[in-house]
Design an enzyme around this catalytic site. Sequence first.
Site, PDB file in Angstrom:
ATOM      1  N   ARG A 190       0.937  -1.116   0.105  1.00 18.71           N
ATOM      2  CA  ARG A 190       0.178   0.134   0.125  1.00 18.71           C
ATOM      3  C   ARG A 190       1.076   1.163  -0.048  1.00 18.71           C
ATOM      4  O   ARG A 190       1.517   1.190   0.790  1.00 18.71           O
ATOM      5  CB  ARG A 190      -0.931  -0.049   1.248  1.00 18.71           C
ATOM      6  CG  ARG A 190      -1.553   1.256   1.563  1.00 18.71           C
ATOM      7  CD  ARG A 190      -2.581   1.423   2.477  1.00 18.71           C
ATOM      8  NE  ARG A 190      -3.815   0.772   1.999  1.00 18.71           N
ATOM      9  CZ  ARG A 190      -5.021   0.647   2.382  1.00 18.71           C
ATOM     10  NH1 ARG A 190      -5.310   1.615   3.407  1.00 18.71           N
ATOM     11  NH2 ARG A 190      -6.107   0.138   1.992  1.00 18.71           N
ATOM     12  N   HIS A 200      -7.473   0.978  -6.414  1.00 14.88           N
ATOM     13  CA  HIS A 200      -7.701   0.265  -5.049  1.00 14.88           C
ATOM     14  C   HIS A 200      -8.456  -1.002  -5.598  1.00 14.88           C
ATOM     15  O   HIS A 200      -9.609  -1.392  -5.234  1.00 14.88           O
ATOM     16  CB  HIS A 200      -8.522   0.841  -4.025  1.00 14.88           C
ATOM     17  CG  HIS A 200      -8.487   0.281  -2.855  1.00 14.88           C
ATOM     18  ND1 HIS A 200      -7.649  -0.786  -2.513  1.00 14.88           N
ATOM     19  CD2 HIS A 200      -9.285   0.589  -1.761  1.00 14.88           C
ATOM     20  CE1 HIS A 200      -7.985  -1.174  -1.246  1.00 14.88           C
ATOM     21  NE2 HIS A 200      -8.805  -0.354  -0.814  1.00 14.88           N
ATOM     22  N   GLN A 211     -10.320  -3.717  -3.112  1.00 12.14           N
ATOM     23  CA  GLN A 211     -11.321  -3.579  -2.822  1.00 12.14           C
ATOM     24  C   GLN A 211     -12.728  -3.721  -3.579  1.00 12.14           C
ATOM     25  O   GLN A 211     -13.774  -4.227  -3.324  1.00 12.14           O
ATOM     26  CB  GLN A 211     -11.375  -1.863  -2.603  1.00 12.14           C
ATOM     27  CG  GLN A 211     -12.792  -1.250  -1.913  1.00 12.14           C
ATOM     28  CD  GLN A 211     -12.871  -1.761  -0.649  1.00 12.14           C
ATOM     29  OE1 GLN A 211     -12.269  -1.503   0.184  1.00 12.14           O
ATOM     30  NE2 GLN A 211     -14.323  -2.139  -0.208  1.00 12.14           N
ATOM     31  N   ASP A 226     -17.182   7.262  -1.170  1.00 13.36           N
ATOM     32  CA  ASP A 226     -16.148   7.182  -0.377  1.00 13.36           C
ATOM     33  C   ASP A 226     -15.633   8.666   0.079  1.00 13.36           C
ATOM     34  O   ASP A 226     -16.271   9.468  -0.100  1.00 13.36           O
ATOM     35  CB  ASP A 226     -14.910   6.904  -1.370  1.00 13.36           C
ATOM     36  CG  ASP A 226     -13.578   6.310  -0.792  1.00 13.36           C
ATOM     37  OD1 ASP A 226     -13.389   6.378   0.351  1.00 13.36           O
ATOM     38  OD2 ASP A 226     -12.660   6.331  -1.493  1.00 13.36           O
ATOM     39  N   CYS A 248     -16.401   1.685   0.856  1.00 15.10           N
ATOM     40  CA  CYS A 248     -15.194   0.800   1.058  1.00 15.10           C
ATOM     41  C   CYS A 248     -14.900   1.054   2.522  1.00 15.10           C
ATOM     42  O   CYS A 248     -14.246   0.013   2.837  1.00 15.10           O
ATOM     43  CB  CYS A 248     -14.086   1.191   0.193  1.00 15.10           C
ATOM     44  SG  CYS A 248     -13.465   2.860   0.313  1.00 15.10           S
ATOM     45  N   ARG A 293     -13.913  -8.442   2.114  1.00 13.28           N
ATOM     46  CA  ARG A 293     -12.380  -7.975   1.968  1.00 13.28           C
ATOM     47  C   ARG A 293     -11.579  -9.509   2.317  1.00 13.28           C
ATOM     48  O   ARG A 293     -10.647  -9.801   1.411  1.00 13.28           O
ATOM     49  CB  ARG A 293     -11.862  -6.762   2.688  1.00 13.28           C
ATOM     50  CG  ARG A 293     -12.471  -5.535   2.315  1.00 13.28           C
ATOM     51  CD  ARG A 293     -12.015  -5.265   0.882  1.00 13.28           C
ATOM     52  NE  ARG A 293     -10.468  -5.314   0.760  1.00 13.28           N
ATOM     53  CZ  ARG A 293     -10.000  -4.284   0.952  1.00 13.28           C
ATOM     54  NH1 ARG A 293     -10.162  -3.218   1.624  1.00 13.28           N
ATOM     55  NH2 ARG A 293      -8.585  -4.092   0.714  1.00 13.28           N
TER      56      ARG A 293
HETATM   57  N1  NVA Z   1      -9.838   7.058  -1.290  1.00 14.48           N
HETATM   58  C1  NVA Z   1      -9.506   6.460   0.152  1.00 14.48           C
HETATM   59  C2  NVA Z   1      -9.617   4.972   0.264  1.00 14.48           C
HETATM   60  C3  NVA Z   1      -9.309   4.396   1.672  1.00 14.48           C
HETATM   61  C4  NVA Z   1      -9.552   3.108   1.877  1.00 14.48           C
HETATM   62  C5  NVA Z   1      -8.013   6.799   0.322  1.00 14.48           C
HETATM   63  O1  NVA Z   1      -7.261   6.573  -0.625  1.00 14.48           O
HETATM   64  O2  NVA Z   1      -7.621   7.469   1.276  1.00 14.48           O
HETATM   65  N1   CP Z   2     -11.465  -0.093   2.523  1.00 14.28           N
HETATM   66  C1   CP Z   2      -9.874  -0.062   2.769  1.00 14.28           C
HETATM   67  O1   CP Z   2      -8.813  -0.228   2.171  1.00 14.28           O
HETATM   68  O2   CP Z   2      -9.695   0.123   4.190  1.00 14.28           O
HETATM   69  P1   CP Z   2      -8.324   0.199   5.092  1.00 14.28           P
HETATM   70  O3   CP Z   2      -7.887   1.445   4.507  1.00 14.28           O
HETATM   71  O4   CP Z   2      -8.702   0.179   6.424  1.00 14.28           O
HETATM   72  O5   CP Z   2      -7.265  -0.777   4.584  1.00 14.28           O
END
Ligand code: NVA
Ligand code: CP
Length: 300
Positions: A102, A129, A132, A220, A259, A287
């Site tokens: 990540r 992502h 997800q 989101d 998500c 997930r």
């Molecule tokens: N769009 C959000 C998703 C978190 C799972 C982010 O990138 O922070």
């Molecule tokens: N939806 C998601 O990826 O959650 P986290 O940021 O908690 O991993």
Amino acid sequence: MSRHFLDIHELESGVLRQILDVAMEVKGEEKRTQASRLSQKTLAMIFDKPSTRTRVSFEVAIKMLGGDAVVLNAKEMQLGRGETIGDTARVLSRYVDAIMIRTDNHDKLLQLAEAADVPVINGLTDFSHPCQIMADIMTLEEHLGPIRGKTLAWTGDGNNVATSWIHAAQRFDFNLNIACPEALRPNPEVVAWAEERQARVSIMEDPKAAVAGAEAVMTDVWVSMGDENADERRSLLAPYQVNDELMTAATPETLFLHCLPAHREEEVTTSVIDGPQSVVFDQAENRLHAQKGILAWCLG
Ligand code: NVA
Ligand code: CP
């Protein structure tokens, strides 16, 4: 050639379907049966950004499949002191069977995949992502049946999650209505990619028009990890909140997905996220099952 899970548009529809089929199959399996699937396999996970779901679901998934996980905070690795992502990939490939990352910059994911001798999984970047969306499609199919031909609505920021939804609309052949302010439209290259393939993706400004007749409404956070100008984003996105009025513009059966993490009373009201149309915790659970499908495919 390793089986990387980098993005939905990098994989054929048949492979994506196969991953979901395995995810569903494993979801119904006894723990004892699951434990022989990836026996002795180790997954390294690198986190450059915070996570709750991705971290826990991957770690539990690989352990339930008989393997093990090593969780690494990028700042505590030599990566944080200037070791290259390529050297990191080559070293980790000598220790583990797969790497999940990540990270902020999508290029880091691509460099890791390029240099690694083992499968690499995208656990979220600033671009996309994909893990997800696999869980989300699994959730929608459990509630609605096959996703092909369905109409889904996204309202809010045209962010990394929206990008993976656009990829998925093309690969799984469903209609995707995206409502967003002009300044926060999805990545134009992703939209062009979808248009070239006649994907049924429509981008509009009016959230009520987007949700009309949709089988699911999705949103989101308004400020993603790494985003700047939080106040400006909040004011641009205020008309895109998923609230009772917007859900009324859909249908009484329309599902609500997010998500998570959610910022209640920003992108979604508590009445909607805790209401009868919300499936956000089924999504979060899936997930775990979807990661098992992804891991089984990568390491299969
Ligand atoms: N769009 C959000 C998703 C978190 C799972 C982010 O990138 O922070
Ligand atoms: N939806 C998601 O990826 O959650 P986290 O940021 O908690 O991993």
